[in-house]
Write a protein that holds these residues in place. Structure first.
Motif, short mmCIF file in Angstrom:
data_model
loop_
_atom_site.label_atom_id
_atom_site.label_comp_id
_atom_site.label_asym_id
_atom_site.label_seq_id
_atom_site.Cartn_x
_atom_site.Cartn_y
_atom_site.Cartn_z
N PRO A 260 0.82 -1.22 0.00
CA PRO A 260 0.00 0.00 0.00
C PRO A 260 0.85 1.27 0.00
CG PRO A 260 -0.68 -1.53 1.75
CD PRO A 260 0.62 -2.03 1.21
N SER A 261 0.34 2.33 -0.60
CA SER A 261 1.00 3.62 -0.57
C SER A 261 0.97 4.15 0.87
CB SER A 261 0.27 4.60 -1.50
OG SER A 261 0.60 5.94 -1.18
N LYS A 264 -1.31 7.36 1.13
CA LYS A 264 -2.72 7.04 0.92
C LYS A 264 -3.29 6.30 2.12
CE LYS A 264 -5.89 4.86 -2.35
NZ LYS A 264 -6.03 4.10 -3.63
N LEU A 267 -3.74 8.71 5.08
CA LEU A 267 -4.85 9.65 4.94
C LEU A 267 -6.21 8.96 4.97
CD1 LEU A 267 -3.36 11.99 2.19
CD2 LEU A 267 -3.65 12.52 4.63
N THR A 268 -6.29 7.76 4.41
CA THR A 268 -7.60 7.09 4.28
C THR A 268 -7.92 6.13 5.42
OG1 THR A 268 -6.62 5.30 2.96
CG2 THR A 268 -7.49 7.23 1.77
#
Length: 313
Positions: A260-261, A264, A267-268
């Motif tokens: 995973p980033s 990202k 933040l998510t």
């Protein structure tokens, strides 16, 4: 007498100590003895988080060697036990043995450690330091060298250091490298083969399905050369067909789009981001994104500590 102090040798020595009058454990190069239960009261593999393993990769080797040495020495005085390793922790030539029973047997005198053996004559074992012991039985737990006689030596030499394998899987010298692959022959320096083999199998499946193309022969040759030279630098010029389990898995996963980033995820899903980087590294992490992601991977990643400890009470 048990010769070899990897995983099998110490287990045999500890079992024999329950009945034998004297048990001797000989190790040529010493070992790093890692506890199954860490100083924090958790299973050892649950205290290794992704951030620590990434730091291990990018920070200077002297820092990593010192950090791991301090961790190992916090539970066992390796020099006093006669098992001090000749190689630093980050050298792939070193041996890491996971055992809580062995140090207890050594400290209580039930298992006596010995250096490399010079010769065995009859029932007398002579060591390189001149000491001698009388033994009835010798167990040889020095491991083995894999050899695949049914495969042409030009493809997979008996000397695996000369095996020209891209990502240690694909023989890039072949006209069609993707038609043959080797899964599970690359052993991690510590830990089981299964996590390596699973990630390799996913990589091979992606190539065979046509979803991923292997690079040109020249690029594969370059990658192989760089990987091999990096390993040789870490061992002082001696090749050993081993890899760092986490780093190898992570490289394959990055290549497959399974990591995973960071931004990202932060933040998510900050809760998952925290567990992902500061919690135990588990196979569920490689099922969060990308092909064949699993809808329960997030839940299992968040609850891994509770699940791992649930059987204790």
């Amino acid at each position: 007498m048990v010769i070899g102090a990897g995983f099998t040798g110490p287990d045999i020595a500890c079992d024999c100590a329950k009945a034998a009058k004297n048990v001797f454990l000989s190790t040529r190069n010493g070992i790093w003895l890692a506890p199954r239960v860490s100083a924090m009261g958790l299973p050892f593999d649950l205290i290794l988080n992704r951030l620590d393993l990434l730091k291990e990769r990018w920070l200077p080797s002297w820092w990593t060697n010192k950090n791991w040495a301090n961790l190992m020495e916090s539970r066992v005085n390796h020099e006093a036990c006669g098992i001090k390793s000749k190689y630093p922790y980050m050298n792939m030539l070193r041996t890491i043995t996971v055992s809580d029973e062995l140090p207890l047997k050594i400290y209580s005198g039930q298992v006596k450690t010995r250096p490399e053996i010079k010769k065995i004559a009859g029932n007398t074992v002579t060591y390189v330091d001149g000491r001698e012991d009388f033994v009835d039985t010798v167990f040889i737990a020095t491991g083995y060298t894999p050899y695949y006689s049914f495969i042409n030596e030009e493809i997979l030499p008996s000397e695996l250091g000369e095996a020209r394998l891209y990502k240690w899987m694909f023989p890039f010298q072949l006209q069609h490298p993707s038609t043959l692959s080797f899964v599970g022959i690359l052993g991690p320096a510590v830990g089981g083969i299964s996590p390596n083999a699973e990630m390799q199998a996913r990589y091979v499946a992606r190539v065979l399905s046509g979803k991923k193309k292997l690079p040109s022969k020249e690029k594969m040759q370059k990658t192989w050369t760089e990987t091999r030279e990096e390993l040789l630098r870490s061992t002082g010029g001696k090749f050993i067909f081993r890899t760092n389990l986490f780093h190898y898995q992570e490289d394959l996963a990055q290549d497959l789009g399974l990591v995973p980033s960071f931004f990202k995820l932060l933040l998510t899903d900050p809760k998952l981001a925290y567990v992902y980087y500061f919690g135990p590294v588990v196979p569920y992490h490689y099922r969060l994104v990308g092909d064949h992601c699993w809808y329960k991977a997030r839940e299992r990643s968040l609850n891994i500590m509770d699940e791992a400890l649930s059987g204790m009470h």
